[in-house]
Each structure stands twice: as structure tokens, then as C-alpha cells.
Design a protein around this motif. Structure first.
Motif, PDB file in Angstrom:
ATOM      1  N   GLN A 118       9.808  17.715  -2.735  1.00 39.60           N
ATOM      2  CA  GLN A 118       8.868  18.763  -2.334  1.00 39.60           C
ATOM      3  C   GLN A 118       9.490  20.137  -2.602  1.00 39.60           C
ATOM      4  O   GLN A 118      10.702  20.283  -2.632  1.00 39.60           O
ATOM      5  CB  GLN A 118       8.523  18.621  -0.852  1.00 39.60           C
ATOM      6  N   LYS A 119       8.647  21.142  -2.770  1.00 38.60           N
ATOM      7  CA  LYS A 119       9.148  22.491  -3.031  1.00 38.60           C
ATOM      8  C   LYS A 119       9.814  23.103  -1.808  1.00 38.60           C
ATOM      9  O   LYS A 119      10.724  23.916  -1.936  1.00 38.60           O
ATOM     10  CB  LYS A 119       8.012  23.398  -3.494  1.00 38.60           C
ATOM     11  N   GLN A 120       9.327  22.729  -0.612  1.00 40.17           N
ATOM     12  CA  GLN A 120       9.835  23.347   0.604  1.00 40.17           C
ATOM     13  C   GLN A 120      10.022  22.309   1.709  1.00 40.17           C
ATOM     14  O   GLN A 120       9.434  21.227   1.668  1.00 40.17           O
ATOM     15  CB  GLN A 120       8.864  24.424   1.089  1.00 40.17           C
ATOM     16  N   TYR A 121      10.809  22.690   2.701  1.00 41.69           N
ATOM     17  CA  TYR A 121      10.932  21.911   3.927  1.00 41.69           C
ATOM     18  C   TYR A 121       9.689  22.190   4.765  1.00 41.69           C
ATOM     19  O   TYR A 121       9.025  23.203   4.576  1.00 41.69           O
ATOM     20  CB  TYR A 121      12.178  22.355   4.709  1.00 41.69           C
ATOM     21  N   SER A 122       9.399  21.299   5.710  1.00 43.79           N
ATOM     22  CA  SER A 122       8.213  21.546   6.522  1.00 43.79           C
ATOM     23  C   SER A 122       8.232  20.765   7.836  1.00 43.79           C
ATOM     24  O   SER A 122       8.950  19.783   7.993  1.00 43.79           O
ATOM     25  CB  SER A 122       6.943  21.181   5.740  1.00 43.79           C
ATOM     26  N   PHE A 123       7.415  21.251   8.751  1.00 46.32           N
ATOM     27  CA  PHE A 123       7.076  20.554   9.982  1.00 46.32           C
ATOM     28  C   PHE A 123       5.655  20.976  10.317  1.00 46.32           C
ATOM     29  O   PHE A 123       5.046  21.743   9.556  1.00 46.32           O
ATOM     30  CB  PHE A 123       8.077  20.853  11.118  1.00 46.32           C
TER      31      PHE A 123
ATOM     32  N   TRP B  18       0.802  -1.222   0.000  1.00 46.94           N
ATOM     33  CA  TRP B  18       0.000   0.000   0.000  1.00 46.94           C
ATOM     34  C   TRP B  18       0.836   1.274   0.000  1.00 46.94           C
ATOM     35  O   TRP B  18       2.044   1.241  -0.128  1.00 46.94           O
ATOM     36  CB  TRP B  18      -0.976   0.016   1.177  1.00 46.94           C
ATOM     37  N   THR B  19       0.150   2.395   0.153  1.00 46.97           N
ATOM     38  CA  THR B  19       0.825   3.689   0.288  1.00 46.97           C
ATOM     39  C   THR B  19       1.145   3.913   1.773  1.00 46.97           C
ATOM     40  O   THR B  19       0.597   3.246   2.645  1.00 46.97           O
ATOM     41  CB  THR B  19      -0.080   4.834  -0.201  1.00 46.97           C
ATOM     42  N   THR B  20       1.968   4.887   2.035  1.00 44.14           N
ATOM     43  CA  THR B  20       2.310   5.219   3.424  1.00 44.14           C
ATOM     44  C   THR B  20       1.045   5.587   4.203  1.00 44.14           C
ATOM     45  O   THR B  20       0.849   5.133   5.329  1.00 44.14           O
ATOM     46  CB  THR B  20       3.313   6.390   3.468  1.00 44.14           C
ATOM     47  N   GLU B  21       0.196   6.390   3.600  1.00 46.34           N
ATOM     48  CA  GLU B  21      -1.047   6.800   4.271  1.00 46.34           C
ATOM     49  C   GLU B  21      -1.931   5.596   4.593  1.00 46.34           C
ATOM     50  O   GLU B  21      -2.464   5.487   5.693  1.00 46.34           O
ATOM     51  CB  GLU B  21      -1.804   7.787   3.385  1.00 46.34           C
TER      52      GLU B  21
ATOM     53  N   ILE C 215      -0.769  10.636  13.096  1.00 49.24           N
ATOM     54  CA  ILE C 215       0.407  11.347  12.601  1.00 49.24           C
ATOM     55  C   ILE C 215       1.366  10.303  12.063  1.00 49.24           C
ATOM     56  O   ILE C 215       1.639   9.305  12.731  1.00 49.24           O
ATOM     57  CB  ILE C 215       1.068  12.163  13.726  1.00 49.24           C
ATOM     58  N   TYR C 216       1.869  10.530  10.857  1.00 46.25           N
ATOM     59  CA  TYR C 216       2.800   9.592  10.232  1.00 46.25           C
ATOM     60  C   TYR C 216       3.846  10.364   9.446  1.00 46.25           C
ATOM     61  O   TYR C 216       3.718  11.560   9.221  1.00 46.25           O
ATOM     62  CB  TYR C 216       2.059   8.598   9.335  1.00 46.25           C
ATOM     63  N   GLY C 217       4.882   9.677   9.025  1.00 49.78           N
ATOM     64  CA  GLY C 217       5.954  10.300   8.266  1.00 49.78           C
ATOM     65  C   GLY C 217       6.310   9.455   7.062  1.00 49.78           C
ATOM     66  O   GLY C 217       5.458   9.076   6.278  1.00 49.78           O
ATOM     67  N   HIS C 218       7.575   9.140   6.910  1.00 50.23           N
ATOM     68  CA  HIS C 218       8.162   8.254   5.919  1.00 50.23           C
ATOM     69  C   HIS C 218       8.197   8.802   4.493  1.00 50.23           C
ATOM     70  O   HIS C 218       9.227   8.785   3.860  1.00 50.23           O
ATOM     71  CB  HIS C 218       7.493   6.879   5.940  1.00 50.23           C
ATOM     72  N   SER C 219       7.110   9.314   3.991  1.00 53.58           N
ATOM     73  CA  SER C 219       7.054   9.748   2.585  1.00 53.58           C
ATOM     74  C   SER C 219       7.692  11.124   2.358  1.00 53.58           C
ATOM     75  O   SER C 219       7.974  11.473   1.213  1.00 53.58           O
ATOM     76  CB  SER C 219       5.604   9.783   2.097  1.00 53.58           C
ATOM     77  N   HIS C 220       7.871  11.896   3.415  1.00 52.49           N
ATOM     78  CA  HIS C 220       8.372  13.274   3.345  1.00 52.49           C
ATOM     79  C   HIS C 220       7.383  14.192   2.621  1.00 52.49           C
ATOM     80  O   HIS C 220       7.739  15.307   2.257  1.00 52.49           O
ATOM     81  CB  HIS C 220       9.735  13.362   2.654  1.00 52.49           C
ATOM     82  N   ILE C 221       6.165  13.742   2.426  1.00 56.59           N
ATOM     83  CA  ILE C 221       5.149  14.520   1.713  1.00 56.59           C
ATOM     84  C   ILE C 221       4.165  15.107   2.731  1.00 56.59           C
ATOM     85  O   ILE C 221       3.406  14.378   3.356  1.00 56.59           O
ATOM     86  CB  ILE C 221       4.391  13.650   0.687  1.00 56.59           C
ATOM     87  N   PRO C 222       4.183  16.431   2.912  1.00 51.91           N
ATOM     88  CA  PRO C 222       3.254  17.048   3.852  1.00 51.91           C
ATOM     89  C   PRO C 222       1.808  16.801   3.423  1.00 51.91           C
ATOM     90  O   PRO C 222       1.477  16.927   2.241  1.00 51.91           O
ATOM     91  CB  PRO C 222       3.582  18.540   3.765  1.00 51.91           C
ATOM     92  N   LYS C 223       0.976  16.450   4.398  1.00 50.39           N
ATOM     93  CA  LYS C 223      -0.414  16.166   4.047  1.00 50.39           C
ATOM     94  C   LYS C 223      -1.315  16.373   5.252  1.00 50.39           C
ATOM     95  O   LYS C 223      -0.964  16.021   6.370  1.00 50.39           O
ATOM     96  CB  LYS C 223      -0.551  14.725   3.554  1.00 50.39           C
TER      97      LYS C 223
ATOM     98  N   SER D  38       9.226  16.967   6.115  1.00 50.99           N
ATOM     99  CA  SER D  38      10.546  16.916   6.752  1.00 50.99           C
ATOM    100  C   SER D  38      11.160  18.312   6.838  1.00 50.99           C
ATOM    101  O   SER D  38      11.166  19.039   5.850  1.00 50.99           O
ATOM    102  CB  SER D  38      11.487  16.000   5.964  1.00 50.99           C
ATOM    103  N   PRO D  39      11.712  18.648   8.013  1.00 52.56           N
ATOM    104  CA  PRO D  39      12.369  19.955   8.143  1.00 52.56           C
ATOM    105  C   PRO D  39      13.802  19.966   7.597  1.00 52.56           C
ATOM    106  O   PRO D  39      14.422  21.026   7.549  1.00 52.56           O
ATOM    107  CB  PRO D  39      12.355  20.190   9.654  1.00 52.56           C
ATOM    108  N   THR D  40      14.319  18.806   7.188  1.00 51.39           N
ATOM    109  CA  THR D  40      15.724  18.733   6.771  1.00 51.39           C
ATOM    110  C   THR D  40      15.953  17.997   5.450  1.00 51.39           C
ATOM    111  O   THR D  40      17.055  18.027   4.918  1.00 51.39           O
ATOM    112  CB  THR D  40      16.559  18.037   7.858  1.00 51.39           C
ATOM    113  N   ASP D  41      14.924  17.313   4.936  1.00 55.59           N
ATOM    114  CA  ASP D  41      15.086  16.524   3.709  1.00 55.59           C
ATOM    115  C   ASP D  41      13.797  16.588   2.894  1.00 55.59           C
ATOM    116  O   ASP D  41      12.935  15.722   2.994  1.00 55.59           O
ATOM    117  CB  ASP D  41      15.428  15.067   4.059  1.00 55.59           C
TER     118      ASP D  41
END
Length: 165
Positions: free
Chosen positions: A140-145, A92-95, A111-119, A133-136
């Protein structure tokens, strides 16, 4: 209640330090949640300087992190139940993996991570949140948290930024 949400910090491989925009927000956090792929305990130790930290391990974390943090966690924050998981796996997908992990739990938010895709999404009555991800940022166009506010209801938002300084 202000909750800072992180995932996929991948330190020190992807950054030598946490971005200053994140550090500024950590200064007034009531709780810090990390959805895995810390990479080393130094990230945890630094976050602990800012407040209470809860987290789970990810697929690239050190043995030390695997021994300290669980694969999945359910936290009660005010009247809300929040599920926390990294989301790695093969099917499946990460979600979908994150949703499956909590299918038998009555959680208000996952709350989940892994994909580095903000959603931010809703599945039935559950709020799904990936902080990115705030560092990788990968592709994606931008870093995020993320910032989650727990009041009468749960509200989630992303903080996007261009430079991880």
C-alpha cells in the motif's frame, strides 16, 4: 461515539511502538477495536491505557492471544451490531471469508483485517471495513487505521499517513 479500528499491528516485528498519529486519536476514543495479528499482548496492554479494547485473534498471534480473544466477535454499539474477524483462511478472498463468517448474523457492519488493504464497501445493507495496518503497509502507498463514528448511523473513514515514526 468514536471507535478507533486497527488491524495487523504485527508488533514488535514491524514496529517497536504505535505511531504518534494513532496515539493522538486514541486519546479521545470511546472504544478501540483490533481485528487481529496483534502478535504480542503488549499491544493489547498499551491500547488498554487509552480505553476499552475489544478484539479477535489473527493467524500469526501468540498462544496467549489465542487464549484470550475469540476468532470472531459480535458487539452491540448503540443500536448497531458490529462483526469483528481477522479474515484469514484458505478459500476465497479475505473480504469473502469475512462476509461468509457472518452470513447467518444480522450485522450492520463487518470489520476485518489480514490483507492489510484498506477498504470501505457495502454489501447489501452491511458496511464492510478493513482499516489496513498502522505499522505494516506492505504494497500500500500509506499506513492506515480507521475511525468509525456511531451516531444515528455508522460512518467509517480511514486515516492515512506516510511515516510510522
Amino acid at each position: 461515539m468514536k471507535i478507533i479500528v486497527l488491524s495487523d499491528t504485527h508488533m514488535p516485528k514491524k514496529a517497536k511502538k504505535l505511531p504518534s498519529i494513532l496515539l493522538k486519536e486514541l486519546n479521545n476514543a470511546d472504544l478501540i477495536l483490533h481485528a487481529g495479528d496483534w502478535q504480542t499482548m503488549e499491544v493489547y496492554e498499551e491500547l488498554c491505557r487509552y480505553g476499552k479494547v475489544e478484539g479477535v485473534y489473527g493467524n500469526i498471534d501468540s498462544q496467549e492471544i489465542l487464549e484470550i480473544f475469540p476468532e470472531k466477535l459480535i458487539l452491540t454499539v448503540k443500536q448497531f451490531k458490529i462483526g469483528l474477524i481477522h479474515g484469514h483462511g484458505k478459500k476465497w478472498t479475505t473480504e469473502k471469508r469475512a462476509l461468509f463468517a457472518f452470513q447467518d448474523e444480522d450485522v450492520d457492519m463487518i470489520i476485518y483485517g489480514h490483507s492489510h488493504i484498506p477498504k470501505i464497501a457495502h454489501e447489501n445493507k452491511c458496511l464492510l471495513f478493513n482499516p489496513g495496518s498502522p505499522t505494516d503497509k506492505r504494497r500500500q502507498k500509506q499506513y492506515s487505521f480507521g475511525i468509525v463514528t456511531a451516531g444515528d448511523m455508522l460512518e467509517a473513514k480511514h486515516i492515512f499517513f506516510d511515516e510510522k515514526d
